[in-house]
Design an enzyme around this catalytic site. Structure first.
Site, PDB file in Angstrom:
ATOM      1  CG  ASN A  18    -108.840  19.061  27.028  1.00 33.67           C
ATOM      2  OD1 ASN A  18    -108.323  18.289  27.867  1.00 33.67           O
ATOM      3  ND2 ASN A  18    -110.212  19.482  26.732  1.00 33.67           N
ATOM      4  CG  HIS A  42    -117.695  18.144  26.390  1.00 23.49           C
ATOM      5  ND1 HIS A  42    -115.941  17.207  26.702  1.00 23.49           N
ATOM      6  CD2 HIS A  42    -116.945  18.350  25.517  1.00 23.49           C
ATOM      7  CE1 HIS A  42    -115.674  17.437  25.341  1.00 23.49           C
ATOM      8  NE2 HIS A  42    -116.558  18.532  24.841  1.00 23.49           N
ATOM      9  CE1 TYR A  86    -107.525  18.814  19.890  1.00 19.72           C
ATOM     10  CE2 TYR A  86    -107.894  20.180  22.552  1.00 19.72           C
ATOM     11  CZ  TYR A  86    -108.115  19.005  21.424  1.00 19.72           C
ATOM     12  OH  TYR A  86    -109.414  17.677  21.879  1.00 19.72           O
ATOM     13  CD  GLU A 143    -111.627  22.028  25.293  1.00 22.88           C
ATOM     14  OE1 GLU A 143    -112.969  22.906  24.618  1.00 22.88           O
ATOM     15  OE2 GLU A 143    -110.901  21.593  24.927  1.00 22.88           O
TER      16      GLU A 143
HETATM   17  O1  IFM Z   1    -114.429  18.598  19.544  1.00 22.57           O
HETATM   18  C1  IFM Z   1    -113.476  19.872  20.809  1.00 22.57           C
HETATM   19  C2  IFM Z   1    -114.181  19.045  22.066  1.00 22.57           C
HETATM   20  O2  IFM Z   1    -115.448  18.885  21.979  1.00 22.57           O
HETATM   21  C3  IFM Z   1    -113.338  20.115  22.950  1.00 22.57           C
HETATM   22  N1  IFM Z   1    -112.161  20.368  22.763  1.00 22.57           N
HETATM   23  C4  IFM Z   1    -111.830  21.045  20.900  1.00 22.57           C
HETATM   24  C5  IFM Z   1    -112.253  19.584  20.499  1.00 22.57           C
HETATM   25  C6  IFM Z   1    -112.068  20.004  19.021  1.00 22.57           C
HETATM   26  O3  IFM Z   1    -111.996  20.734  18.833  1.00 22.57           O
END
Ligand code: IFM
Length: 488
Positions: free
Chosen positions: A315, A141, A317, A186
């Site tokens: 993931n 990560h 958002y 990611e």
């Molecule tokens: O904080 C990050 C995470 O480390 C990876 N995905 C998105 C999150 C929010 O920006």
């Protein structure tokens, strides 16, 4: 701290008249990442990572902070696991810091295994298991050992080779107790934000290097999957991608449609196609031919990348709306010829992203849960038979700890509620979604934003390290207890 007692989840079938219920066995989790919460940056033999270097470089992190201490989770993990148990979490997704495990790694050698560094994850995993929480570990990560970046980082295939060896070490030591291992988190961010736009570590702005990084990250995933299967054959292997739900601003405009195709290629298909099908998309290779000839892809590499997946992590958002560049204002292509070297969109051609329309989170990201539904249904079609997990979803809002000692974060509850309904719809539409991990358990170091953005369902006072579950944490505990949402 508010006491939240864990109770067994109910297991009514989805769509029960009692409310919106998830399938029996649905995994309710929360996620974090090592550099964002652990602190203890120089303890027990940990070596510097690219984020230690980057965050110490003036101007790189908005509020000038580093992850040196962060949430001090390295020392407080026992209390943090107890908090997870009180919330009733079924699973906890954390990441392993490579610089703790083999701090002497160089581009040509993994170096010795650091028992003290491994010991932290040993203790964390045992603590989780004792609390009845399944541990899902991400191997990468974003905290690459700095020594590897000094040798070229993800632009050099040796980084992928060392990653495979590091994955073997983690599998040998923790593989018997993990529920899942996620190779990468990611890789889009690692490659394009790290090497093209430079807003993430290592902060390079070299478009061709970003595409080399894309390939070496894909290769690293494949090598890690092979290593895990050799050393921990029963351990499920996954990868987590931040896929974009790309929408053309005008779906009737061929130029906007083509802009959407190019963004979909660079963000989604350049990872999905090699991982799921063992090939790079022909249109992406053509679009980027003026940036690189992709000669870093060697014979046999794509067969290595193309490993069977036991699960696929998504993931999500916010949605991505794109249009063709109208000839006015800033175009976003980073083509290596000086047009816009700080864009992550390497070889995208002329396109632009319209101002997002509200409601927006504190990150300025639009709230639109439809994208989560759409992406899950798309993945179900593109990766039939592969179980899906939402490995991150959540929102930053300007939280306030009020005089009553609480954080009344109704906006975050609304965000998560809407996205869980989208997950439920995807399941109803046939997608095999097995779990949901809220980002994030704790407020934490939000990369280039430092501590200025709070994603946690648990508030962290960075001066005292006091944890206060926000209203969203109490609400999520109730969702977990019910295995579903109130009302429909
Ligand atoms: O904080 C990050 C995470 O480390 C990876 N995905 C998105 C999150 C929010 O920006």
């Amino acid at each position: 701290m508010t006491a939240v007692e864990a109770r067994p989840a109910q297991t009514e079938p989805a769509g029960s008249p009692a409310g919106l219920r998830f399938p029996p066995g649905f995994v309710w989790g929360a996620a974090t990442a090592a550099y964002q919460i652990e602190g203890a940056h120089d303890e027990d033999g940990r070596a510097p990572s690219i984020w230690d270097t980057f965050s110490r470089t003036p101007g790189k992190v908005f509020d000038g902070h580093t992850g040196d201490v962060a949430d001090d989770h390295y020392h407080r993990y026992v209390d943090d696991v107890a908090l997870m148990r009180r919330l009733g979490l079924g699973s906890y997704r954390f990441s392993v810091a490579w610089p703790r495990i083999t701090p002497g790694v160089t581009p040509d050698s993994l170096g010795p295994v650091n028992r003290a560094g491994l010991g932290f994850y040993d203790r964390l995993v045992d603590e989780l298991l004792a609390a009845g929480i399944t541990p899902a570990a991400t191997l990468y990560h974003w905290d690459l050992p700095q020594a590897l970046e000094d040798g070229g980082g993800w632009t050099d295939r040796r980084t992928a080779e060392r990653f495979g060896e590091y994955a073997a070490v983690v599998a040998q030591h923790l593989g018997d107790r993990l529920s899942t291992v996620i190779t990468l988190n990611e890789p889009w961010c690692s490659a394009y934000l790290g090497y093209a736009s430079g807003v993430h570590a290592p902060g390079r702005t070299e478009p061709a290097a970003a595409l080399a990084a894309v390939h070496h990250l894909n290769l690293a995933h494949g090598l890690a999957a092979l290593a895990v299967r050799e050393h921990a054959p029963d351990l499920p292997v996954a990868i987590t991608l931040n896929l974009a739900w790309v929408r053309p601003e005008d779906p009737d405009d061929p130029a906007d449609l083509d802009a959407a195709r190019r963004v979909d290629g660079l963000q989604n298909r350049v990872f999905l196609d090699p991982v799921l099908h063992g090939r790079y998309p022909a249109d992406v290779l053509a679009d980027t031919a003026h940036v690189t000839d992709w000669s870093f892809v060697r014979d046999g590499d794509l067969a290595v990348v193309h490993q069977p997946l036991d699960a696929l992590g998504l993931n999500y958002y916010s949605p991505t709306v794109v249009r063709a560049w109208d000839g006015v204002g800033v175009r976003v292509e980073a083509d290596g010829h000086g047009s816009s070297a700080s864009s992550p969109w390497v070889g995208s051609g002329d396109l632009e992203f319209p101002e997002p329309v509200g409601p927006l989170t504190a990150m300025g990201w639009p709230v639109d849960a439809d994208g989560l539904h759409q992406l899950l249904v798309r993945l179900h079609t593109e990766a039939p038979g592969v179980p899906l997990h939402v490995t991150e979803n959540g929102a930053a809002y300007p939280d306030v700890l009020t005089a009553d000692g609480a954080v009344h974060d109704d906006d975050r509850i609304g965000y998560v509620d809407g996205h869980l309904r989208a997950v439920h719809r995807a399941i109803t539409d046939g997608a095999d979604v097995r779990g949901y991990y809220l980002w994030s358990l704790l407020d934490n170091f939000e990369w280039g934003y430092g501590f200025s953005k709070r994603f946690g369902i648990v508030h962290v006072d960075y001066d005292t390290q006091t944890r206060t579950p926000k209203d969203s944490a109490l609400w999520y505990a109730e969702v977990i207890r019910r295995n579903g949402l109130p009302g429909a």
